[in-house]
Every structure is written in C-alpha cells, then in structure tokens.
Design a protein around this motif. Structure first.
Motif, PDB file in Angstrom:
ATOM      1  N   ILE A  65      43.992  -9.099 -20.716  1.00 46.83           N
ATOM      2  CA  ILE A  65      43.527  -8.722 -19.370  1.00 46.83           C
ATOM      3  C   ILE A  65      44.357  -7.560 -18.833  1.00 46.83           C
ATOM      4  CG2 ILE A  65      43.344  -9.537 -16.989  1.00 46.83           C
ATOM      5  CD1 ILE A  65      42.602 -12.305 -18.241  1.00 46.83           C
ATOM      6  N   VAL A  66      45.664  -7.608 -19.056  1.00 50.49           N
ATOM      7  CA  VAL A  66      46.542  -6.526 -18.592  1.00 50.49           C
ATOM      8  C   VAL A  66      46.229  -5.229 -19.324  1.00 50.49           C
ATOM      9  CG1 VAL A  66      48.957  -5.768 -18.633  1.00 50.49           C
ATOM     10  CG2 VAL A  66      48.384  -8.019 -17.754  1.00 50.49           C
ATOM     11  N   SER A  67      45.866  -5.316 -20.605  1.00 54.68           N
ATOM     12  CA  SER A  67      45.545  -4.096 -21.351  1.00 54.68           C
ATOM     13  C   SER A  67      44.266  -3.435 -20.847  1.00 54.68           C
ATOM     14  CB  SER A  67      45.450  -4.380 -22.850  1.00 54.68           C
ATOM     15  OG  SER A  67      44.297  -5.128 -23.146  1.00 54.68           O
ATOM     16  N   LEU A  68      43.477  -4.160 -20.079  1.00 52.21           N
ATOM     17  CA  LEU A  68      42.265  -3.601 -19.482  1.00 52.21           C
ATOM     18  C   LEU A  68      42.548  -2.845 -18.179  1.00 52.21           C
ATOM     19  CD1 LEU A  68      39.795  -6.571 -20.029  1.00 52.21           C
ATOM     20  CD2 LEU A  68      39.873  -4.418 -21.293  1.00 52.21           C
ATOM     21  N   ILE A  69      43.749  -2.990 -17.624  1.00 50.83           N
ATOM     22  CA  ILE A  69      44.090  -2.370 -16.336  1.00 50.83           C
ATOM     23  C   ILE A  69      43.892  -0.856 -16.337  1.00 50.83           C
ATOM     24  CG2 ILE A  69      46.025  -1.870 -14.766  1.00 50.83           C
ATOM     25  CD1 ILE A  69      46.885  -4.777 -15.128  1.00 50.83           C
ATOM     26  N   PRO A  70      44.373  -0.108 -17.339  1.00 49.14           N
ATOM     27  CA  PRO A  70      44.151   1.344 -17.291  1.00 49.14           C
ATOM     28  C   PRO A  70      42.678   1.727 -17.267  1.00 49.14           C
ATOM     29  CG  PRO A  70      45.721   0.809 -19.013  1.00 49.14           C
ATOM     30  CD  PRO A  70      45.182  -0.478 -18.490  1.00 49.14           C
ATOM     31  N   HIS A  71      41.868   0.981 -17.979  1.00 45.09           N
ATOM     32  CA  HIS A  71      40.444   1.294 -18.047  1.00 45.09           C
ATOM     33  C   HIS A  71      39.747   0.957 -16.728  1.00 45.09           C
ATOM     34  CE1 HIS A  71      41.454   1.859 -22.172  1.00 45.09           C
ATOM     35  NE2 HIS A  71      41.856   0.610 -22.259  1.00 45.09           N
ATOM     36  N   ALA A  72      40.124  -0.163 -16.135  1.00 42.55           N
ATOM     37  CA  ALA A  72      39.564  -0.534 -14.835  1.00 42.55           C
ATOM     38  C   ALA A  72      40.016   0.466 -13.757  1.00 42.55           C
ATOM     39  CB  ALA A  72      40.001  -1.952 -14.458  1.00 42.55           C
ATOM     40  N   ALA A  73      41.280   0.866 -13.810  1.00 39.64           N
ATOM     41  CA  ALA A  73      41.781   1.850 -12.846  1.00 39.64           C
ATOM     42  C   ALA A  73      41.064   3.185 -13.016  1.00 39.64           C
ATOM     43  CB  ALA A  73      43.288   2.030 -13.016  1.00 39.64           C
ATOM     44  N   ALA A  74      40.796   3.567 -14.244  1.00 36.37           N
ATOM     45  CA  ALA A  74      40.071   4.825 -14.497  1.00 36.37           C
ATOM     46  C   ALA A  74      38.663   4.761 -13.920  1.00 36.37           C
ATOM     47  CB  ALA A  74      40.020   5.114 -15.995  1.00 36.37           C
ATOM     48  N   LEU A  75      38.031   3.615 -14.026  1.00 37.18           N
ATOM     49  CA  LEU A  75      36.703   3.461 -13.433  1.00 37.18           C
ATOM     50  C   LEU A  75      36.761   3.564 -11.909  1.00 37.18           C
ATOM     51  CD1 LEU A  75      35.136   0.572 -15.533  1.00 37.18           C
ATOM     52  CD2 LEU A  75      34.353   2.933 -15.408  1.00 37.18           C
TER      53      LEU A  75
ATOM     54  N   GLY B  85      38.090   7.424 -10.883  1.00 36.41           N
ATOM     55  CA  GLY B  85      37.339   8.577 -11.351  1.00 36.41           C
ATOM     56  C   GLY B  85      37.782   9.161 -12.674  1.00 36.41           C
ATOM     57  N   GLY B  86      38.440   8.387 -13.509  1.00 39.00           N
ATOM     58  CA  GLY B  86      38.788   8.856 -14.843  1.00 39.00           C
ATOM     59  C   GLY B  86      40.273   8.796 -15.135  1.00 39.00           C
ATOM     60  N   TYR B  87      40.582   8.944 -16.411  1.00 35.14           N
ATOM     61  CA  TYR B  87      41.976   8.913 -16.849  1.00 35.14           C
ATOM     62  C   TYR B  87      42.767  10.080 -16.257  1.00 35.14           C
ATOM     63  CZ  TYR B  87      40.619   5.508 -20.407  1.00 35.14           C
ATOM     64  OH  TYR B  87      40.157   4.402 -21.057  1.00 35.14           O
ATOM     65  N   GLY B  88      42.120  11.212 -16.074  1.00 32.93           N
ATOM     66  CA  GLY B  88      42.802  12.384 -15.524  1.00 32.93           C
ATOM     67  C   GLY B  88      43.352  12.142 -14.132  1.00 32.93           C
ATOM     68  N   GLN B  89      42.642  11.349 -13.345  1.00 32.06           N
ATOM     69  CA  GLN B  89      43.118  11.025 -11.997  1.00 32.06           C
ATOM     70  C   GLN B  89      44.356  10.129 -12.057  1.00 32.06           C
ATOM     71  OE1 GLN B  89      41.923  12.384  -9.230  1.00 32.06           O
ATOM     72  NE2 GLN B  89      40.445  13.508 -10.469  1.00 32.06           N
ATOM     73  N   ILE B  90      44.433   9.302 -13.073  1.00 38.46           N
ATOM     74  CA  ILE B  90      45.611   8.428 -13.221  1.00 38.46           C
ATOM     75  C   ILE B  90      46.795   9.237 -13.717  1.00 38.46           C
ATOM     76  CG2 ILE B  90      46.572   6.450 -14.460  1.00 38.46           C
ATOM     77  CD1 ILE B  90      43.713   5.351 -14.663  1.00 38.46           C
ATOM     78  N   ILE B  91      46.571  10.056 -14.741  1.00 36.98           N
ATOM     79  CA  ILE B  91      47.681  10.752 -15.395  1.00 36.98           C
ATOM     80  C   ILE B  91      48.300  11.800 -14.473  1.00 36.98           C
ATOM     81  CG2 ILE B  91      46.546  12.676 -16.582  1.00 36.98           C
ATOM     82  CD1 ILE B  91      48.846  10.229 -18.332  1.00 36.98           C
ATOM     83  N   THR B  92      47.524  12.340 -13.519  1.00 32.60           N
ATOM     84  CA  THR B  92      48.084  13.340 -12.597  1.00 32.60           C
ATOM     85  C   THR B  92      48.894  12.702 -11.482  1.00 32.60           C
ATOM     86  OG1 THR B  92      46.009  13.381 -11.355  1.00 32.60           O
ATOM     87  CG2 THR B  92      46.314  15.067 -13.051  1.00 32.60           C
ATOM     88  N   ASN B  93      48.789  11.402 -11.318  1.00 39.32           N
ATOM     89  CA  ASN B  93      49.624  10.684 -10.366  1.00 39.32           C
ATOM     90  C   ASN B  93      50.754  10.046 -11.178  1.00 39.32           C
ATOM     91  OD1 ASN B  93      50.789   8.902  -8.569  1.00 39.32           O
ATOM     92  ND2 ASN B  93      48.845   8.207  -7.722  1.00 39.32           N
ATOM     93  N   ALA B  94      51.859  10.771 -11.292  1.00 35.41           N
ATOM     94  CA  ALA B  94      52.931  10.376 -12.212  1.00 35.41           C
ATOM     95  C   ALA B  94      53.447   8.952 -12.001  1.00 35.41           C
ATOM     96  CB  ALA B  94      54.078  11.382 -12.154  1.00 35.41           C
TER      97      ALA B  94
END
Length: 109
Positions: free
Chosen positions: A14-24, A27-36
C-alpha cells in the motif's frame, strides 16, 4: 496451503502505491519531483517499502520457498518511482556539476 504474507508486506504494498496516487492527485510525477521536500519524503517511504519486500524475498529464498505475489508486486510498483526519482535526480545533479543550465554561468556578452 500457501503461507499468507505478513501484514508488513500488505502495508509495504500500500505504501509503495503512494507515489502513484500522489501523481494522480497533483498532476503527474513531474509535479512531485519539482517539489523537493515532497519528492524526498516519498522516495524514502517508497524505498522502505521496497526494502521490506526485499527482506521478505530474502527470507523466502533462505527458507527455499517461493515468494508470495505481493513481494514481487511491491518491488515492481516501488521500483517505478525509485528509478524515476534516481534518474531525474542524477540529471539535476549532473546538470549542476557540469554547469549545463544558465543558472550557474555568468551573463553572456
């Protein structure tokens, strides 16, 4: 009868799904990665989930039994974010080290 996986493995999946849920949600992985700070926290959490799955895999290997499908699913789902984060992180670090962007150079005359 196959052995049921430990509850830690369910939590790790369930925890490994967190990045994917956050990306959804954002608005995408790019929005996560730009917030250090967010990217670092999500990467650490995801790495812990993958480590838990790996430890279960190692325990299964030493006991000479096949691993539960949840072990493989946790490693696979967690690896997606980890590979992305490491790749983008390396691009950013190497861009700074080799001064590829205009940020680290003086003005061009």
């Amino acid at each position: 009868m196959p052995r049921s996986p430990a509850y830690e493995l369910y939590i790790a999946f369930i925890v490994s799904l967190i990045p994917h849920a956050a990306a959804l949600l954002v608005g995408g992985y790019g929005q996560i990665i730009t917030n250090a700070p967010l990217a670092v926290v999500i990467t650490i959490i995801d790495a812990v989930a993958v480590v838990i799955a790996y430890l279960q895999f190692r325990d299964d290997s030493h006991a000479r039994r096949s691993s539960h499908w949840l072990v493989w699913a946790t490693i696979a789902v967690g690896a997606v974010w980890l590979i992305y984060a490491v790749f983008v992180g390396l691009v950013i670090v190497l861009g700074r080290v080799f001064c590829i962007s205009q940020d680290c150079r003086g003005p061009i005359r």
